[in-house]
Design a protein around this motif. Structure first.
Motif, PDB file in Angstrom:
ATOM      1  N   SER A 136       0.867  -1.199   0.000  1.00  0.00           N
ATOM      2  CA  SER A 136       0.000   0.000   0.000  1.00  0.00           C
ATOM      3  C   SER A 136       0.891   1.232   0.000  1.00  0.00           C
ATOM      4  O   SER A 136       1.300   1.702  -1.047  1.00  0.00           O
ATOM      5  CB  SER A 136      -0.961  -0.038   1.188  1.00  0.00           C
ATOM      6  OG  SER A 136      -1.999  -0.957   0.935  1.00  0.00           O
ATOM      7  N   GLY A 138       3.873   1.233   1.647  1.00  0.00           N
ATOM      8  CA  GLY A 138       5.261   0.742   1.729  1.00  0.00           C
ATOM      9  C   GLY A 138       6.004   1.230   2.951  1.00  0.00           C
ATOM     10  O   GLY A 138       7.237   1.213   2.977  1.00  0.00           O
ATOM     11  N   GLY A 144       7.608  -6.181   7.024  1.00  0.00           N
ATOM     12  CA  GLY A 144       6.376  -6.725   6.449  1.00  0.00           C
ATOM     13  C   GLY A 144       6.384  -6.792   4.931  1.00  0.00           C
ATOM     14  O   GLY A 144       5.484  -7.384   4.335  1.00  0.00           O
ATOM     15  N   ALA A 180      -8.323   0.586  -1.144  1.00  0.00           N
ATOM     16  CA  ALA A 180      -7.175   0.326  -0.261  1.00  0.00           C
ATOM     17  C   ALA A 180      -5.945   1.167  -0.558  1.00  0.00           C
ATOM     18  O   ALA A 180      -5.128   1.423   0.317  1.00  0.00           O
ATOM     19  CB  ALA A 180      -6.798  -1.146  -0.347  1.00  0.00           C
ATOM     20  N   GLN A 203       2.388   8.884  12.555  1.00  0.00           N
ATOM     21  CA  GLN A 203       3.539   9.694  12.141  1.00  0.00           C
ATOM     22  C   GLN A 203       3.892   9.424  10.673  1.00  0.00           C
ATOM     23  O   GLN A 203       4.509  10.253  10.019  1.00  0.00           O
ATOM     24  CB  GLN A 203       4.723   9.361  13.043  1.00  0.00           C
ATOM     25  CG  GLN A 203       5.734  10.460  13.105  1.00  0.00           C
ATOM     26  CD  GLN A 203       6.876  10.068  13.991  1.00  0.00           C
ATOM     27  OE1 GLN A 203       7.551   9.077  13.761  1.00  0.00           O
ATOM     28  NE2 GLN A 203       7.084  10.854  15.027  1.00  0.00           N
ATOM     29  N   SER A 204       3.443   8.291  10.155  1.00  0.00           N
ATOM     30  CA  SER A 204       3.687   7.956   8.751  1.00  0.00           C
ATOM     31  C   SER A 204       2.588   8.497   7.842  1.00  0.00           C
ATOM     32  O   SER A 204       2.449   8.057   6.698  1.00  0.00           O
ATOM     33  CB  SER A 204       3.753   6.433   8.595  1.00  0.00           C
ATOM     34  OG  SER A 204       2.627   5.826   9.198  1.00  0.00           O
ATOM     35  N   ALA A 208       1.622   6.507   4.238  1.00  0.00           N
ATOM     36  CA  ALA A 208       0.859   5.259   4.331  1.00  0.00           C
ATOM     37  C   ALA A 208      -0.524   5.381   3.698  1.00  0.00           C
ATOM     38  O   ALA A 208      -1.019   6.471   3.429  1.00  0.00           O
ATOM     39  CB  ALA A 208       0.741   4.840   5.786  1.00  0.00           C
ATOM     40  N   SER A 209      -1.133   4.199   3.440  1.00  0.00           N
ATOM     41  CA  SER A 209      -2.436   4.146   2.777  1.00  0.00           C
ATOM     42  C   SER A 209      -3.428   3.331   3.613  1.00  0.00           C
ATOM     43  O   SER A 209      -3.041   2.591   4.518  1.00  0.00           O
ATOM     44  CB  SER A 209      -2.297   3.481   1.407  1.00  0.00           C
ATOM     45  OG  SER A 209      -1.361   4.168   0.627  1.00  0.00           O
ATOM     46  N   TYR A 213      -3.102   0.387   6.671  1.00  0.00           N
ATOM     47  CA  TYR A 213      -3.566   0.632   8.046  1.00  0.00           C
ATOM     48  C   TYR A 213      -4.418  -0.535   8.541  1.00  0.00           C
ATOM     49  O   TYR A 213      -4.289  -0.988   9.678  1.00  0.00           O
ATOM     50  CB  TYR A 213      -4.429   1.894   8.109  1.00  0.00           C
ATOM     51  CG  TYR A 213      -3.699   3.201   7.897  1.00  0.00           C
ATOM     52  CD1 TYR A 213      -2.402   3.385   8.339  1.00  0.00           C
ATOM     53  CD2 TYR A 213      -4.340   4.275   7.287  1.00  0.00           C
ATOM     54  CE1 TYR A 213      -1.757   4.601   8.163  1.00  0.00           C
ATOM     55  CE2 TYR A 213      -3.709   5.488   7.101  1.00  0.00           C
ATOM     56  CZ  TYR A 213      -2.421   5.651   7.538  1.00  0.00           C
ATOM     57  OH  TYR A 213      -1.784   6.850   7.366  1.00  0.00           O
ATOM     58  N   ALA A 215      -4.466  -3.601   7.335  1.00  0.00           N
ATOM     59  CA  ALA A 215      -3.691  -4.850   7.354  1.00  0.00           C
ATOM     60  C   ALA A 215      -2.774  -4.938   8.566  1.00  0.00           C
ATOM     61  O   ALA A 215      -2.366  -6.036   8.955  1.00  0.00           O
ATOM     62  CB  ALA A 215      -2.880  -4.978   6.072  1.00  0.00           C
ATOM     63  N   ALA A 218      -3.124  -0.251  12.482  1.00  0.00           N
ATOM     64  CA  ALA A 218      -2.355   0.941  12.839  1.00  0.00           C
ATOM     65  C   ALA A 218      -3.081   1.777  13.911  1.00  0.00           C
ATOM     66  O   ALA A 218      -4.286   1.640  14.119  1.00  0.00           O
ATOM     67  CB  ALA A 218      -2.146   1.789  11.589  1.00  0.00           C
ATOM     68  N   PRO A 391      10.295  11.770  10.874  1.00  0.00           N
ATOM     69  CA  PRO A 391      10.934  10.919   9.859  1.00  0.00           C
ATOM     70  C   PRO A 391      11.924  11.673   8.977  1.00  0.00           C
ATOM     71  O   PRO A 391      12.919  11.099   8.516  1.00  0.00           O
ATOM     72  CB  PRO A 391       9.757  10.408   9.026  1.00  0.00           C
ATOM     73  CG  PRO A 391       8.523  10.648   9.825  1.00  0.00           C
ATOM     74  CD  PRO A 391       8.833  11.783  10.747  1.00  0.00           C
ATOM     75  N   HIS A 492       2.875  -1.182  15.242  1.00  0.00           N
ATOM     76  CA  HIS A 492       3.705  -1.364  14.043  1.00  0.00           C
ATOM     77  C   HIS A 492       3.410  -2.681  13.336  1.00  0.00           C
ATOM     78  O   HIS A 492       3.668  -2.806  12.137  1.00  0.00           O
ATOM     79  CB  HIS A 492       5.201  -1.306  14.394  1.00  0.00           C
ATOM     80  CG  HIS A 492       5.691   0.099  14.609  1.00  0.00           C
ATOM     81  ND1 HIS A 492       6.917   0.389  15.165  1.00  0.00           N
ATOM     82  CD2 HIS A 492       5.109   1.295  14.352  1.00  0.00           C
ATOM     83  CE1 HIS A 492       7.078   1.706  15.226  1.00  0.00           C
ATOM     84  NE2 HIS A 492       5.995   2.275  14.745  1.00  0.00           N
ATOM     85  N   ASN A 528       2.601 -13.134   0.951  1.00  0.00           N
ATOM     86  CA  ASN A 528       3.551 -12.670   1.970  1.00  0.00           C
ATOM     87  C   ASN A 528       4.212 -13.797   2.746  1.00  0.00           C
ATOM     88  O   ASN A 528       4.171 -13.812   3.990  1.00  0.00           O
ATOM     89  CB  ASN A 528       2.842 -11.715   2.939  1.00  0.00           C
ATOM     90  CG  ASN A 528       3.273 -10.287   2.713  1.00  0.00           C
ATOM     91  OD1 ASN A 528       4.177 -10.035   1.916  1.00  0.00           O
ATOM     92  ND2 ASN A 528       2.647  -9.354   3.397  1.00  0.00           N
ATOM     93  N   VAL A 531       5.902 -13.721   6.522  1.00  0.00           N
ATOM     94  CA  VAL A 531       5.401 -12.616   7.350  1.00  0.00           C
ATOM     95  C   VAL A 531       4.365 -13.170   8.352  1.00  0.00           C
ATOM     96  O   VAL A 531       3.663 -14.136   8.050  1.00  0.00           O
ATOM     97  CB  VAL A 531       4.766 -11.534   6.443  1.00  0.00           C
ATOM     98  CG1 VAL A 531       3.963 -10.518   7.237  1.00  0.00           C
ATOM     99  CG2 VAL A 531       5.856 -10.839   5.631  1.00  0.00           C
TER     100      VAL A 531
END
Ligand SMILES: Cc1cc2nc3c(=O)[nH]c(=O)nc-3n(C[C@H](O)[C@H](O)[C@H](O)COP(=O)(O)OP(=O)(O)OC[C@H]3O[C@@H](n4cnc5c(N)ncnc54)[C@H](O)[C@@H]3O)c2cc1C
Length: 534
Positions: A136, A138, A144, A180, A203-204, A208-209, A213, A215, A218, A391, A492, A528, A531
């Motif tokens: 998403s 990354g 992950g 997504a 903070q991301s 992020a997408s 979130y 998956a 978050a 970041p 995380h 994955n 993971v």
């Protein structure tokens, strides 16, 4: 600037965020570099175009089948795209790329344009035994996105950025359905046009997408007020190698176990989330952020617990320990100057003006009665303005030869102080032993009635082998968290970095249950691999 005014940016490999923005190191950080003995690396980072990638293992016929499925131009194996989909954004991930190591690059990156495209790609990859890494934003920091090639005949990254639409909004129920691949910044823009906000600001946020979130379960910085992401999701659609699962006919139901909970946190191992329906909130009329000082971490933690258990609850609450308050890295905007000593806490309120005023007045009285000393709004507002800058600051610190990384955990209130001591002591001991004594900073990042999460920032010199040095420290921290009876992750996720400790945490029978579900949805195990449960 509010969250919805931040642009949707395309990030460069190993440098965070808006390429037009640079963040200078605050004085405290520069001083810390000298104290830690950090020196800028002799060589500049390797350019992404010069990185070393593995040979492409994907057969031409598979490449062609994927292209036929998603359309010409939507499958690519060019160097820069492969590098941009290599691993995630942990500090070891960044350092590897800075050294030119893109050995985990996928063979190809596939950009599906619909749920049906995703189903089709999964069908092709199952038939040809090709591993699929759902991708998403990354921004994973736990490995992950690092695929295990093992016995597979290739690895693709399935980048969902073309799934970028809000497909429905129900203003009466206050829910919105978004695909997504919608980035956070875009979600706030889309919702803002209807007078709503999601209220999810990790903070991301700039990277992020929404699929990521869901998956990873978050949690945004305003989780106390708006909830964690898993609390926002009321419906979702999952594409699996065996077909589609659609979940969520009401916000709550008593019809069996809630399978939405099984999908959320599955980190791409059970299927690809292509759409989420989330609860949304009216855009706040007023936002006010206060700063408070406590004499000690214990005093501040007790105040936060009282607020959460007896109310009223601010929208954002956090508490830095003495070390974090002193070093002040939590405040890239530099609002706290050299720091007021003790422990600084931020309490922010968002909502309708009258409601915010009364909640703030009552909460402030509770905080003051618990020993909090008001610092006024300046520290709180500056924290809000600078809260997405950390970041960027990490990139600058890496440039200067510092190693900076974070980890997080959660436990019950009665175990919180013990957990903080154990993790801090362990990280300090291991890194000191390795010749790079660290500064270990900690804050309470999210609070609940029964407990809270702790977020650690570790800063030290890079040493001769910074990745190996962190690997040892991280394993020791994982063991300390486990020994303290705490959760290996609060937000995380598990990825590959926490997989073994997660298995210990839930036990072999629970791991077997997850494996059985995976076997049903993904019989060949393409999704994955390695993971979450290995
Ligand atoms: C600087 C920084 C700050 C961060 N701050 C926070 C924070 O405040 N709070 C927080 O919770 N996290 C934080 N994170 C971690 C990260 O941003 C979260 O885990 C986020 O939820 C990942 O979203 P993403 O879209 O980038 O997902 P990705 O990194 O693309 O994917 C994460 C995992 O989910 C899988 N996945 C992705 N999309 C899908 C999908 N559609 N269906 C199924 N599986 C999928 C991937 O394969 C991967 O295993 C931070 C990370 C960084 C780098």
């Amino acid at each position: 600037m509010t969250e919805s005014q931040l642009p949707v940016v395309q990030m460069r490999p190993y440098r965070w965020g808006d390429p037009t923005k640079t963040v200078a190191l605050p004085a405290a950080a520069t001083a810390a570099l000298g104290y830690l003995g950090a020196h800028a690396p002799a060589r500049p980072p390797v350019e992404p175009g010069e990185a070393t990638l593995p040979d492409i293992a994907l057969a031409t016929k598979v490449h062609e089948a994927l292209t036929a499925a998603v359309g010409a131009g939507n499958v690519t194996s060019d160097q820069l795209t492969r590098v941009a989909h290599t691993r995630g954004w942990s500090t070891p991930d960044l350092l590897k790329l800075r050294c030119g190591d893109a050995s985990d690059a996928p063979d190809a990156v596939v950009f599906p344009g619909s749920h049906e495209d995703v189903l089709h790609v999964l069908e092709i990859c199952t038939e040809h035994r090709v591993a699929v890494v759902p991708f998403s934003g990354g921004t994973s920091v736990v490995g992950g996105l690092a695929p295990v090639r093992d016995s597979f005949d290739g690895v693709i990254a399935l980048d969902l950025r073309r799934l970028d639409a809000m497909t429905a909004i129900d203003t009466e129920s206050r829910t919105a359905t978004l695909q997504a691949g919608v980035r956070s910044t875009r979600a706030e823009q889309l919702l803002g046009e209807h007078g709503f906000t999601l209220g999810h600001f990790p903070q991301s946020y700039e990277g992020a997408s929404l699929g990521g979130y869901a998956a990873t379960r978050a949690a945004g910085q305003a989780s106390v007020g708006y909830g964690r992401f898993d609390e926002m999701v009321v419906g979702l659609v999952l594409a699996t190698p065996r077909g589609t699962i659609t979940l969520g006919t009401a916000q709550k139901s008593a019809a069996g176990p809630d399978l939405r909970e099984l999908v959320m946190g599955s980190e791409g191992t059970l299927g690809v989330i292509t759409e989420v329906t989330v609860r949304v909130h009216a855009l706040p009329e007023l936002r006010v952020y206060d700063g408070w000082r406590f004499d000690s971490f214990e005093q501040g933690a007790a105040a936060l617990r009282t607020l959460m258990q007896d109310g009223p609850v601010p929208t954002v609450v956090r508490l830095s320990d003495e070390a974090e308050t002193a070093v002040n890295l939590s405040d890239p905007g530099g609002s706290l100057g050299s720091g007021p000593g003790g422990c600084v806490s931020i309490a922010g309120y968002e909502g309708a003006a009258d409601e915010v005023a009364s909640r703030r007045a009552t909460a402030s009285a509770v905080i003051a009665a618990a020993g909090g000393q008001s610092l006024g709004t300046a520290p709180g507002e500056a924290w809000r303005a600078g809260r997405f800058l950390a970041p960027y600051l990490r990139d600058s610190l890496l440039d200067e030869g510092a190693f900076v990384e974070t980890l997080e955990t959660a436990t019950f209130w009665s175990n919180l102080a013990h957990l903080r001591d154990e993790v801090t002591t362990t990280l300090t001991a291991v890194l000191t032993e390795l010749g790079t004594p660290p500064v270990v900073l900690c804050h309470i990042s999210h609070i609940y009635e029964a407990g809270a999460s702790l977020y650690f920032t570790v800063l030290c010199a890079q040493g001769d082998d910074p990745i190996g040095q962190w690997h040892k420290a991280k394993l020791a921290a994982n063991a300390a968290i486990r020994a303290a009876g705490a959760a290996i992750t609060h937000h995380h996720g598990v990825g590959t970095d926490h997989r073994d400790t997660y298995s210990q945490e839930i036990g072999p029978l629970a791991v077997e249950v997850l494996r059985a579900v995976k076997k049903t949805l993904d019989p060949v195990g393409i999704l994955n691999p390695g993971v979450l449960i290995g």
